[in-house]
Design a protein around this motif. Sequence first.
Motif, PDB file in Angstrom:
ATOM      1  N   SER A  10       0.844  -1.193   0.000  1.00 51.69           N
ATOM      2  CA  SER A  10       0.000   0.000   0.000  1.00 51.69           C
ATOM      3  C   SER A  10       0.877   1.240   0.000  1.00 51.69           C
ATOM      4  CB  SER A  10      -0.970   0.015   1.190  1.00 51.69           C
ATOM      5  OG  SER A  10      -0.278   0.208   2.399  1.00 51.69           O
ATOM      6  N   GLY A  11       0.254   2.372  -0.271  1.00 53.79           N
ATOM      7  CA  GLY A  11       1.009   3.612  -0.406  1.00 53.79           C
ATOM      8  C   GLY A  11       1.698   3.649  -1.758  1.00 53.79           C
ATOM      9  N   LYS A  12       2.808   4.352  -1.832  1.00 48.84           N
ATOM     10  CA  LYS A  12       3.575   4.489  -3.075  1.00 48.84           C
ATOM     11  C   LYS A  12       4.180   3.141  -3.447  1.00 48.84           C
ATOM     12  CE  LYS A  12       5.490   7.124  -6.265  1.00 48.84           C
ATOM     13  NZ  LYS A  12       4.796   8.066  -7.113  1.00 48.84           N
ATOM     14  N   GLN A  13       3.738   2.582  -4.577  1.00 45.50           N
ATOM     15  CA  GLN A  13       4.181   1.241  -4.947  1.00 45.50           C
ATOM     16  C   GLN A  13       5.025   1.191  -6.208  1.00 45.50           C
ATOM     17  OE1 GLN A  13       1.190  -1.846  -4.534  1.00 45.50           O
ATOM     18  NE2 GLN A  13       0.008  -0.479  -3.211  1.00 45.50           N
ATOM     19  N   ASN A  14       5.132   2.303  -6.939  1.00 49.27           N
ATOM     20  CA  ASN A  14       6.021   2.333  -8.096  1.00 49.27           C
ATOM     21  C   ASN A  14       6.408   3.770  -8.397  1.00 49.27           C
ATOM     22  OD1 ASN A  14       3.729   3.299  -9.604  1.00 49.27           O
ATOM     23  ND2 ASN A  14       3.094   1.167  -9.817  1.00 49.27           N
ATOM     24  N   GLY A  15       7.466   3.915  -9.150  1.00 50.34           N
ATOM     25  CA  GLY A  15       7.967   5.255  -9.451  1.00 50.34           C
ATOM     26  C   GLY A  15       8.759   5.818  -8.280  1.00 50.34           C
ATOM     27  N   LEU A  19       8.605  13.556  -0.751  1.00 48.24           N
ATOM     28  CA  LEU A  19       8.454  13.996   0.628  1.00 48.24           C
ATOM     29  C   LEU A  19       7.010  13.813   1.095  1.00 48.24           C
ATOM     30  CD1 LEU A  19       9.778  15.338   3.096  1.00 48.24           C
ATOM     31  CD2 LEU A  19       9.114  17.551   2.117  1.00 48.24           C
ATOM     32  N   GLY A  20       6.857  13.225   2.267  1.00 51.18           N
ATOM     33  CA  GLY A  20       5.543  13.041   2.866  1.00 51.18           C
ATOM     34  C   GLY A  20       4.829  11.771   2.443  1.00 51.18           C
ATOM     35  N   ILE A  40       8.627   9.129   3.966  1.00 48.94           N
ATOM     36  CA  ILE A  40       9.730  10.027   3.606  1.00 48.94           C
ATOM     37  C   ILE A  40       9.558  11.297   4.436  1.00 48.94           C
ATOM     38  CG2 ILE A  40      10.901  11.287   1.760  1.00 48.94           C
ATOM     39  CD1 ILE A  40      10.959   8.180   1.525  1.00 48.94           C
ATOM     40  N   THR A  41      10.479  11.501   5.385  1.00 53.29           N
ATOM     41  CA  THR A  41      10.354  12.615   6.327  1.00 53.29           C
ATOM     42  C   THR A  41      11.241  13.801   5.981  1.00 53.29           C
ATOM     43  OG1 THR A  41      11.998  11.604   7.780  1.00 53.29           O
ATOM     44  CG2 THR A  41       9.668  11.097   8.219  1.00 53.29           C
ATOM     45  N   PHE A  42      12.202  13.586   5.074  1.00 53.65           N
ATOM     46  CA  PHE A  42      13.076  14.673   4.649  1.00 53.65           C
ATOM     47  C   PHE A  42      13.569  14.372   3.250  1.00 53.65           C
ATOM     48  CE2 PHE A  42      17.147  16.844   4.167  1.00 53.65           C
ATOM     49  CZ  PHE A  42      16.843  18.118   4.631  1.00 53.65           C
ATOM     50  N   MET A  43      13.611  15.414   2.418  1.00 57.51           N
ATOM     51  CA  MET A  43      14.131  15.220   1.066  1.00 57.51           C
ATOM     52  C   MET A  43      14.850  16.483   0.623  1.00 57.51           C
ATOM     53  SD  MET A  43      12.387  13.846  -2.425  1.00 57.51           S
ATOM     54  CE  MET A  43      12.305  12.198  -1.783  1.00 57.51           C
ATOM     55  N   LEU A  48      19.888  13.747  -0.961  1.00 53.02           N
ATOM     56  CA  LEU A  48      19.543  13.133   0.317  1.00 53.02           C
ATOM     57  C   LEU A  48      18.046  12.935   0.446  1.00 53.02           C
ATOM     58  CD1 LEU A  48      20.056  12.448   3.404  1.00 53.02           C
ATOM     59  CD2 LEU A  48      19.894  14.913   3.798  1.00 53.02           C
ATOM     60  N   PHE A  49      17.664  11.784   0.980  1.00 52.76           N
ATOM     61  CA  PHE A  49      16.319  11.638   1.516  1.00 52.76           C
ATOM     62  C   PHE A  49      16.364  10.705   2.703  1.00 52.76           C
ATOM     63  CE2 PHE A  49      16.148   8.062  -1.459  1.00 52.76           C
ATOM     64  CZ  PHE A  49      15.363   7.117  -0.814  1.00 52.76           C
ATOM     65  N   ILE A  50      15.398  10.886   3.595  1.00 55.84           N
ATOM     66  CA  ILE A  50      15.321  10.093   4.819  1.00 55.84           C
ATOM     67  C   ILE A  50      13.953   9.433   4.878  1.00 55.84           C
ATOM     68  CG2 ILE A  50      15.290  10.167   7.349  1.00 55.84           C
ATOM     69  CD1 ILE A  50      17.154  12.638   7.131  1.00 55.84           C
ATOM     70  N   ASP A  51      13.965   8.138   5.165  1.00 59.88           N
ATOM     71  CA  ASP A  51      12.709   7.467   5.458  1.00 59.88           C
ATOM     72  C   ASP A  51      12.763   6.941   6.877  1.00 59.88           C
ATOM     73  OD1 ASP A  51      13.034   4.244   5.263  1.00 59.88           O
ATOM     74  OD2 ASP A  51      14.305   5.165   3.734  1.00 59.88           O
TER      75      ASP A  51
END
Length: 122
Positions: A10-15, A19-20, A40-43, A48-51
């Motif tokens: 569920s949620g973002k499943q492709n591509g 952020l968010g 994804i809490t920071f981008m 950089l990105f943080i999950d």
Amino acid sequence: MKSSNEQAISGKQNGLISLGEQVTWQAKHFGIPFKMTSKITFMEAPTLFIDEMISGPFIKLHHQHLFKTKGTQTDMTDVFEFHAPFGILGEIAEQLFLKRYMEMLLIERNCFIKAEAEHNHK
């Protein structure tokens, strides 16, 4: 990831994820089915990105993905922090096998991501 039958359910499943956005993963580790939702809490694209886990099997899971371009190639560095549940028993499990298991899981995932990125780049 074949070894754990991991898949987004569920949620973002492709591509590309932004952020968010969040994704829920289902997998089997140590013969036990798990679900984990990360957000994804920071981008700071493209470097950089943080999950972070918002629900799942750990007390905490914080994952930084750092990217650095070197000529025509990109290096990715993972900064991965997690804490197992169950107090002292979780800490012992982390030391005995969980840290190594999570490291191998990241290596496997990164090999998959690299192969997909190189295949889609052609």
